[in-house]
Design a protein around this motif. Structure first.
Motif, PDB file in Angstrom:
ATOM      1  N   GLY A  97       0.782  -1.223   0.000  1.00 14.26           N
ATOM      2  CA  GLY A  97       0.000   0.000   0.000  1.00 14.26           C
ATOM      3  C   GLY A  97       0.813   1.272   0.000  1.00 14.26           C
ATOM      4  N   GLU A  98       2.092   1.205   0.379  1.00 15.52           N
ATOM      5  CA  GLU A  98       2.985   2.359   0.360  1.00 15.52           C
ATOM      6  C   GLU A  98       4.423   1.866   0.408  1.00 15.52           C
ATOM      7  N   THR A  99       5.358   2.744   0.069  1.00 17.75           N
ATOM      8  CA  THR A  99       6.771   2.384   0.118  1.00 17.75           C
ATOM      9  C   THR A  99       7.311   2.589   1.534  1.00 17.75           C
ATOM     10  N   PHE A 100       8.462   1.935   1.800  1.00 19.82           N
ATOM     11  CA  PHE A 100       9.135   2.114   3.083  1.00 19.82           C
ATOM     12  C   PHE A 100      10.586   1.692   2.926  1.00 19.82           C
ATOM     13  N   SER A 101      11.450   2.154   3.815  1.00 18.15           N
ATOM     14  CA  SER A 101      12.868   1.793   3.787  1.00 18.15           C
ATOM     15  C   SER A 101      13.376   1.783   5.216  1.00 18.15           C
ATOM     16  N   THR A 102      13.805   0.591   5.687  1.00 19.26           N
ATOM     17  CA  THR A 102      14.268   0.426   7.060  1.00 19.26           C
ATOM     18  C   THR A 102      15.645  -0.219   7.063  1.00 19.26           C
ATOM     19  N   ALA A 103      16.169  -0.449   8.249  1.00 20.99           N
ATOM     20  CA  ALA A 103      17.554  -0.916   8.383  1.00 20.99           C
ATOM     21  C   ALA A 103      17.810  -2.225   7.659  1.00 20.99           C
ATOM     22  N   PHE A 104      16.844  -3.167   7.704  1.00 25.13           N
ATOM     23  CA  PHE A 104      17.090  -4.503   7.189  1.00 25.13           C
ATOM     24  C   PHE A 104      16.163  -4.917   6.050  1.00 25.13           C
ATOM     25  N   LEU A 105      15.079  -4.187   5.818  1.00 24.19           N
ATOM     26  CA  LEU A 105      14.164  -4.556   4.740  1.00 24.19           C
ATOM     27  C   LEU A 105      13.387  -3.331   4.278  1.00 24.19           C
ATOM     28  N   GLY A 106      13.008  -3.373   2.992  1.00 24.74           N
ATOM     29  CA  GLY A 106      12.322  -2.211   2.469  1.00 24.74           C
ATOM     30  C   GLY A 106      11.714  -2.441   1.100  1.00 24.74           C
ATOM     31  N   TYR A 107      10.842  -1.533   0.753  1.00 26.95           N
ATOM     32  CA  TYR A 107      10.146  -1.467  -0.529  1.00 26.95           C
ATOM     33  C   TYR A 107      10.255  -0.014  -1.000  1.00 26.95           C
TER      34      TYR A 107
END
Length: 275
Positions: free
Chosen positions: A186-196
């Protein structure tokens, strides 16, 4: 002996798929890393997007950073080959390394790029296969091009290791689950170990997705061999299940003892171009 500790690169996006990044450890003839430049830094599709993760950071506007530790015992060689038909100007880089003893048990860093269009009769993309030796798998990046309407991320990621044949030791529950999301993102995201970090759907274009997962806190350890695959499965807009003919490019990242098995021949530039 020493360890590559940080790589910083910036260049025009036309280099992202047209330039190949290779790394060789201790005088080996075949590279342990061979990927298009952009995909290595989780920027596939020859598109730029910011990435805010621990081992890979892409910062405005197009600063590629790698913090994967890359040990070597006698020699390190890193190359970038321009396979575009013209010169690509404005390529800048800095590589930091520490010359110091490397523990005897330290494994060598590897990364391999692949691309395929999944057939509907067997909708599965191979991220890695024929990995031989002892090591641990540490990351997946996917540049996924969606070629059908509806939901595309229902496929399972599977890890076959140490003699697995029909059934994998590790089998996921769905693409968005493996990358740490849920219920279709439903939306993008970017974190320390996983992301879209990339979801591009523009008029007149096929939808494009970029996803990463770094197995730093949860490495996939193997003793003899490893194969990694992902299915291309989804739902029609009417809610019915369907296998997908999607265009998937991937980078698998892992550490292992040398020697490593030969990589498949990298695709020529015209077969690496994004849709």
């Amino acid at each position: 002996p020493g360890t590559i500790t940080h790589i910083w690169i910036t260049v025009d996006p036309k280099a992202y798929r047209n330039c190949l990044l290779r790394m060789y450890w201790d005088g080996e003839k075949a590279p342990s890393v061979e990927t298009p430049l952009g995909d290595f830094f989780a920027n596939g599709h020859a598109l730029r997007c910011n990435v805010n993760s621990l081992p890979i950071a892409v910062n405005p506007s197009g600063g590629f950073n790698s913090y994967w530790p890359m040990p070597f015992r006698t020699h390190c060689r890193i190359t970038v080959e321009n396979q575009w038909h013209q010169a690509i100007e404005g390529f800048f880089y800095q590589i930091s390394y520490a010359l110091a003893p490397v523990p005897a048990e330290a494994a060598y860093f590897h990364a391999q790029w692949r691309r395929s269009v999944t057939p509907r009769r067997a909708p599965e993309h191979t991220i890695l296969e024929d990995v031989r030796g002892q090591g641990h798998y540490v990351g997946t990046y996917l540049a996924w091009t969606q070629l059908a309407n509806g939901w595309w991320g229902e496929g399972e990621v599977k890890f076959y290791m140490d003699g697995d044949s029909e059934h994998p030791t590790i089998c996921g529950t769905g693409t968005e689950d493996y990358f740490g999301g849920a219920w279709g993102f439903g939306e993008t995201f970017s974190t320390a170990f996983l992301g879209y970090p990339l979801w591009r759907k523009e008029p007149g274009e096929v939808p494009k997705h970029g996803l990463y997962r770094w197995h730093i806190m949860d490495p996939i350890r193997f003793r003899r061999d490893l194969r990694v695959t992902i299915q291309a499965l989804g739902w029609w807009p009417n809610g019915k299940f369907q296998p997908l003919e999607d265009d998937i490019a991937s980078v698998g990242y892992w550490y292992q003892t040398e020697p490593h098995a030969p990589f498949p021949a990298v695709l020529p530039p015209e077969e690496r171009w994004p849709r």
